[in-house]
Design a protein around this motif. Structure first.
Motif, PDB file in Angstrom:
ATOM      1  N   ILE B  71       0.764  -1.241   0.000  1.00 29.85           N
ATOM      2  CA  ILE B  71       0.000   0.000   0.000  1.00 29.85           C
ATOM      3  C   ILE B  71       0.800   1.299   0.000  1.00 29.85           C
ATOM      4  CG2 ILE B  71      -2.158   0.950   0.889  1.00 29.85           C
ATOM      5  CD1 ILE B  71      -2.627  -1.556   2.370  1.00 29.85           C
ATOM      6  N   PRO B  72       2.079   1.302   0.248  1.00 32.46           N
ATOM      7  CA  PRO B  72       2.789   2.580   0.455  1.00 32.46           C
ATOM      8  C   PRO B  72       2.318   3.683  -0.465  1.00 32.46           C
ATOM      9  CG  PRO B  72       4.242   0.877  -0.400  1.00 32.46           C
ATOM     10  CD  PRO B  72       3.002   0.235   0.100  1.00 32.46           C
ATOM     11  N   GLU B  73       1.224   4.321  -0.100  1.00 34.23           N
ATOM     12  CA  GLU B  73       0.727   5.399  -0.943  1.00 34.23           C
ATOM     13  C   GLU B  73       1.223   6.735  -0.414  1.00 34.23           C
ATOM     14  OE1 GLU B  73      -3.449   5.025  -1.323  1.00 34.23           O
ATOM     15  OE2 GLU B  73      -3.313   2.957  -2.051  1.00 34.23           O
ATOM     16  N   THR B  74       1.839   6.665   0.726  1.00 33.99           N
ATOM     17  CA  THR B  74       2.346   7.939   1.268  1.00 33.99           C
ATOM     18  C   THR B  74       3.824   8.054   0.961  1.00 33.99           C
ATOM     19  OG1 THR B  74       2.693   6.808   3.344  1.00 33.99           O
ATOM     20  CG2 THR B  74       0.671   8.101   3.129  1.00 33.99           C
ATOM     21  N   PHE B  75       4.167   9.213   0.512  1.00 37.21           N
ATOM     22  CA  PHE B  75       5.535   9.439   0.086  1.00 37.21           C
ATOM     23  C   PHE B  75       6.440   9.579   1.305  1.00 37.21           C
ATOM     24  CE2 PHE B  75       9.104  11.625  -1.748  1.00 37.21           C
ATOM     25  CZ  PHE B  75       9.211  11.006  -2.986  1.00 37.21           C
ATOM     26  N   PRO B  76       7.599   8.928   1.277  1.00 36.28           N
ATOM     27  CA  PRO B  76       8.498   9.052   2.434  1.00 36.28           C
ATOM     28  C   PRO B  76       9.056  10.463   2.490  1.00 36.28           C
ATOM     29  CG  PRO B  76       9.600   7.916   0.626  1.00 36.28           C
ATOM     30  CD  PRO B  76       8.177   8.129   0.193  1.00 36.28           C
ATOM     31  N   ASP B  77       9.307  10.906   3.649  1.00 37.71           N
ATOM     32  CA  ASP B  77       9.893  12.252   3.774  1.00 37.71           C
ATOM     33  C   ASP B  77      10.944  12.245   4.859  1.00 37.71           C
ATOM     34  OD1 ASP B  77      10.596  14.860   3.944  1.00 37.71           O
ATOM     35  OD2 ASP B  77       8.553  15.639   4.016  1.00 37.71           O
ATOM     36  N   THR B  78      12.151  11.904   4.455  1.00 40.83           N
ATOM     37  CA  THR B  78      13.251  11.854   5.421  1.00 40.83           C
ATOM     38  C   THR B  78      14.002  13.162   5.453  1.00 40.83           C
ATOM     39  OG1 THR B  78      14.859  11.102   3.814  1.00 40.83           O
ATOM     40  CG2 THR B  78      13.553   9.414   4.912  1.00 40.83           C
ATOM     41  N   GLY B  79      13.597  14.080   4.585  1.00 39.56           N
ATOM     42  CA  GLY B  79      14.350  15.323   4.489  1.00 39.56           C
ATOM     43  C   GLY B  79      15.351  15.283   3.358  1.00 39.56           C
ATOM     44  N   ASP B  80      15.815  14.081   3.027  1.00 40.12           N
ATOM     45  CA  ASP B  80      16.762  13.941   1.912  1.00 40.12           C
ATOM     46  C   ASP B  80      15.987  13.544   0.664  1.00 40.12           C
ATOM     47  OD1 ASP B  80      18.608  13.338   0.044  1.00 40.12           O
ATOM     48  OD2 ASP B  80      19.675  11.802   1.248  1.00 40.12           O
ATOM     49  N   LEU B  81      15.740  14.500  -0.205  1.00 40.48           N
ATOM     50  CA  LEU B  81      14.890  14.255  -1.362  1.00 40.48           C
ATOM     51  C   LEU B  81      15.410  13.114  -2.219  1.00 40.48           C
ATOM     52  CD1 LEU B  81      12.454  14.976  -3.019  1.00 40.48           C
ATOM     53  CD2 LEU B  81      13.826  16.702  -4.215  1.00 40.48           C
ATOM     54  N   LEU B 134       3.835  12.335  -4.945  1.00 43.74           N
ATOM     55  CA  LEU B 134       5.183  12.694  -5.386  1.00 43.74           C
ATOM     56  C   LEU B 134       5.224  14.167  -5.777  1.00 43.74           C
ATOM     57  CD1 LEU B 134       8.056  12.173  -6.303  1.00 43.74           C
ATOM     58  CD2 LEU B 134       7.175  11.147  -8.401  1.00 43.74           C
ATOM     59  N   ASP B 135       4.205  14.555  -6.500  1.00 41.05           N
ATOM     60  CA  ASP B 135       4.108  15.936  -6.958  1.00 41.05           C
ATOM     61  C   ASP B 135       4.143  16.885  -5.757  1.00 41.05           C
ATOM     62  OD1 ASP B 135       3.874  17.990  -8.706  1.00 41.05           O
ATOM     63  OD2 ASP B 135       1.692  17.822  -8.946  1.00 41.05           O
ATOM     64  N   GLU B 136       3.337  16.543  -4.800  1.00 45.64           N
ATOM     65  CA  GLU B 136       3.244  17.367  -3.596  1.00 45.64           C
ATOM     66  C   GLU B 136       4.612  17.507  -2.917  1.00 45.64           C
ATOM     67  OE1 GLU B 136       0.631  16.858   0.477  1.00 45.64           O
ATOM     68  OE2 GLU B 136      -0.110  15.928  -1.391  1.00 45.64           O
ATOM     69  N   ARG B 137       5.254  16.369  -2.764  1.00 43.86           N
ATOM     70  CA  ARG B 137       6.577  16.364  -2.113  1.00 43.86           C
ATOM     71  C   ARG B 137       7.559  17.243  -2.869  1.00 43.86           C
ATOM     72  NH1 ARG B 137      10.826  16.569   0.153  1.00 43.86           N
ATOM     73  NH2 ARG B 137      12.054  14.868   1.077  1.00 43.86           N
ATOM     74  N   MET B 138       7.505  17.143  -4.187  1.00 46.46           N
ATOM     75  CA  MET B 138       8.449  17.902  -5.011  1.00 46.46           C
ATOM     76  C   MET B 138       8.132  19.396  -4.918  1.00 46.46           C
ATOM     77  SD  MET B 138      10.500  15.693  -6.718  1.00 46.46           S
ATOM     78  CE  MET B 138      10.867  16.072  -8.443  1.00 46.46           C
ATOM     79  N   THR B 139       6.880  19.679  -4.986  1.00 41.85           N
ATOM     80  CA  THR B 139       6.499  21.089  -4.891  1.00 41.85           C
ATOM     81  C   THR B 139       6.970  21.668  -3.563  1.00 41.85           C
ATOM     82  OG1 THR B 139       4.553  20.551  -6.194  1.00 41.85           O
ATOM     83  CG2 THR B 139       4.552  22.688  -5.096  1.00 41.85           C
ATOM     84  N   LYS B 140       6.734  20.927  -2.498  1.00 42.16           N
ATOM     85  CA  LYS B 140       7.186  21.373  -1.187  1.00 42.16           C
ATOM     86  C   LYS B 140       8.707  21.575  -1.189  1.00 42.16           C
ATOM     87  CE  LYS B 140       7.296  18.890   2.686  1.00 42.16           C
ATOM     88  NZ  LYS B 140       6.813  17.789   3.560  1.00 42.16           N
TER      89      LYS B 140
END
Lengths: 197, 197, 197, 197
Positions: B71-81, B134-140
């Motif tokens: 299911i991993p639908e949530t993008f990981p966010d470790t701070g290191d893109l 992914l889009d969201e993460r990148m935009t952020k």
DNA sequence: GCTTAAGCGAGACGGTACGTCGCGTCTTTCT
DNA sequence: AGAAAGACGCGACGTACCGTCTCGCTTAAGC
């Protein structure tokens, strides 16, 4: 055991009629709805003859596309790499948009995904030698300092082609000129001559 | 006209058995060789029941893959893109390599190419919401200056995913970790914050 | 219109090889499973040549049987009509039991039933002249008072042959010697000279 | 392995339509020219359904003839054996001359000669029980002194039927009434009540 | 002895039927 | 009413044989 037929005695008119019929039918009905029976009837060729020379519909269509594909197998070289790439990618997209080839090529591409052998044929006949040309051009460009000396050409090449396939598979609209420009810009930004000028 | 069935009275055991049978058969015979009859037999479910709830084999398999996909639908966010992207793309590749899902997913993907409707379903159920993340993460990231302020995210996103599809379609080996690293490096070089000039 | 070929220039080796191949194949596979292609291949003769000289498989086999049939076309005349008849009918049965000819002859016989023309050929080449001999012998016997003067020879002759065919067609066991004896006895009782009243 | 179908669920309309179509086509084109495809089309039945229930064209036609054959399975018994035999044999000849059944029956008969299994079916379904009746009648007649006490009924029976088959196979004209009269006369002369009265 | 026209071996071809397979619909019977 | 079982009409599959054909090669007769 049906022995292998002798290609010397093959009737070329039947071969051509078959390939032409296959392309036409792909246009009229879409690849999936084309049947070997229909190709045979349209071409005025017997099914036995078709199966003598091709193992399946996909092989016929692949050969037809290969034969009819606009030949530009040589990479343009105007000196301006970016615009050469644009022309090149436009050429590839042209096959998808070609009213005569598009549906056929799309079909073969789809079936390749499920048939390793067909995929192999497809790469051999339509893809590899063209990609090799692109590779050559890029390598030369790197030597000529049109590109960064450490440019990762393998990945760059992949990147340039790949969006076409993803969009094709998932039925996103294919790249247009503007997209190509942006794509090439991005790639050049990554592997272009070191901005230290 | 057969009236639409009432989903409330649907027997869930049959539904699950059908989906499971579909996946198993894709593994055993490959997607192309799977038939609705075989699914029905294996699942101990009648064909009428299957066609009551799904329009075609592809829809069954799509649903089965959707349901079984990690299911991993949530993008990981470790701070290191960069490493987040790597993890993300590895996750996608995992579906292709998953022995239970790979053959099924590959099949749906192939058939999507010839079936706009299926492609639509596929995007809706498996792709779009994940890409949105992914889009969201990148935009952020762009906002946070992890990326260049003028980074062309649309193209970058495309580029990151696309090689998987091209390789899948043409039966080139799928990207491995090393390739992903180089791919992400190239993209970051193009849209990363580096341009500290 | 292909002109009629010139028999003088016909190659006899091809003719013989064709007939031999036809018989062999009837033995090996049974008449129904023999194809003209197989005959041609086995004989090392081209199909065109075969069709130049014979209209169909049945004609080849008929000719082969005719040529190979044990020739006894002359009716035995030992003075004892009953034993002559026995010998004669045994001879006919011999063709059915001949391991080399039986399957071929059976096949032609079967096909004759559906092909008036073939039946005509069959009667002309294999049957009529032999029956004529029998007829002659019987007529002579009637003159010599070996038979009743009012003996219905036409029916008697028919009766003597016919059981073979009925049994052949319906796959009942063919007449054996004992049966022949009883058959001839019955016929002689009907048309024999005995009626010394 | 296709499992055996369940006869309870068989659709009788399809069965009847198939048999009717088979008979009609035999009339129109002759047995040899009838194809299973044509039967299926004419009957509005799918080929798969036909092959589910019959192994071959011959089996269909056999069943059709059996079903449509004029039923007189009981031997006439007017007290006059000769005329009963005449009626009986006329009845058999009637099947050959029947415009609706003749071509079909002829075809099955021909094919039986090459197919032991079909011949078996033919005997079981159309021949044996009828012959048994004739046998019974003759045996009774012998008991009643309508026939000689030592009459060889087995041979006599054979003789009565057989000319029909020989003439059919070799395309001689089938027996007419006059011939039947002579045939029966001859047989009666051989096995009739001893003339010592 | 040279030409030339036929017969010939080889086998590709257009056609047609074969018997099978999968689809999606249906009918029947049970729950 | 939903479902299991599975027969059905449809239509494509890939194969097998038919009888015709086209190609070179051989071979004998006529010049």
């Amino acid at each position: 055991m049906t022995r292998a037929p002798n290609p010397d005695r093959r009737r070329d008119a039947s071969r051509k009629a078959t390939l032409a019929a296959a392309l036409e039918l792909c246009v009229e009905r879409g690849y999936a709805a084309v049947t070997v029976d229909a190709i045979a009837t349209r071409a005025g060729v017997s099914k036995a003859t078709i199966y003598r020379w091709w193992p399946a519909k996909s092989a016929i269509v692949l050969e037809a596309v290969d034969e009819a594909a606009p030949i530009p197998e040589t990479f343009p070289d105007t000196g301006d790499l970016a615009s050469d790439l644009h022309a090149w990618l436009s050429g590839i997209l042209g096959v998808f948009h070609d009213p005569r080839l598009g549906p056929a090529f799309t079909g073969v591409l789809a079936e390749s995904q499920l048939d390793a052998n067909l995929a192999h044929q497809l790469r051999e006949r339509l893809i590899n030698h063209r990609v090799a040309q692109l590779d050559e051009r890029m390598t030369k460009a790197r030597k000529n300092s049109e590109l960064a000396p450490d440019a990762d050409l393998e990945v760059a090449l992949d990147i340039l082609h790949s969006p076409i396939y993803r969009r094709q598979v998932l039925h996103y609209p294919l790249p247009d000129d503007a997209y190509l420009t942006r794509l090439i810009a991005l790639v050049m930004r990554a592997i272009g001559p070191t901005r230290a000028d």
